[in-house]
Design a protein around this motif. Sequence first.
Motif: not given
Length: 206
Positions: A13-14, A16-17, A37, A41, A73-74, A77, A80-81, A104
């Motif tokens: 997960s770190i 890629l979400p 993502e 991106n 993004y934060p 990200y 997702g984690i 986040a």
Amino acid sequence: MAKTHRVEVLLWSIALPGFGQILNGKFLKGLLLIALEFLINIQSNLNSVIISSFYGRINETVIEVNYQWLMFYPCLYMFGIWDAYKDTKGAITPYDAIPFVVGAYFGTIGVIYSSSLLGSVWSGILGILIGIGLGLLIRYYLRMVRIEKREMLRNMVPSFFIFHCRNNKHVIKPSNHKRTEGYLVYPFLVMTVRQSDSFMQYLCNV
């Protein structure tokens, strides 16, 4: 779930979400996170910014990036984690999400101030790390407060009654014991509890 699998999911997960969700069998959610993502991106020029950041071209990262998209993004990200970690852990204890949420928030703040700090990538990463550390401290403090509050209520006076919390139905039973497994002891609150069911629910959930 096995601890090794939990670590594997967390690490993917770190990276890629969405990968962690796929490992957990949540394919639709995983594919959705991966699609988001990729969208963020591409729209934010993140890959080009990452390359410039690793070469130390900080000014170029500020020029290349599209902040209108990078700001998302934060949060994506860290969500997702957290979501992948939550699915592997099973039972979630109180305040587990706080380090991820604060991470986040601070990651987003790092992106906001990136033009005057370390650039679009390193400032965001630094903000996430600071947020996670602060979130762990907040979580520890809140858990300690919760434990102290529970012990204070249990030990305030000698017990004569036991309030048994089962399916939100409160049965008052006489007892000479200070504590019995599965029961909460609050003898001085008999009249209060009879008058306030919501307060009883609060006590049962302490």
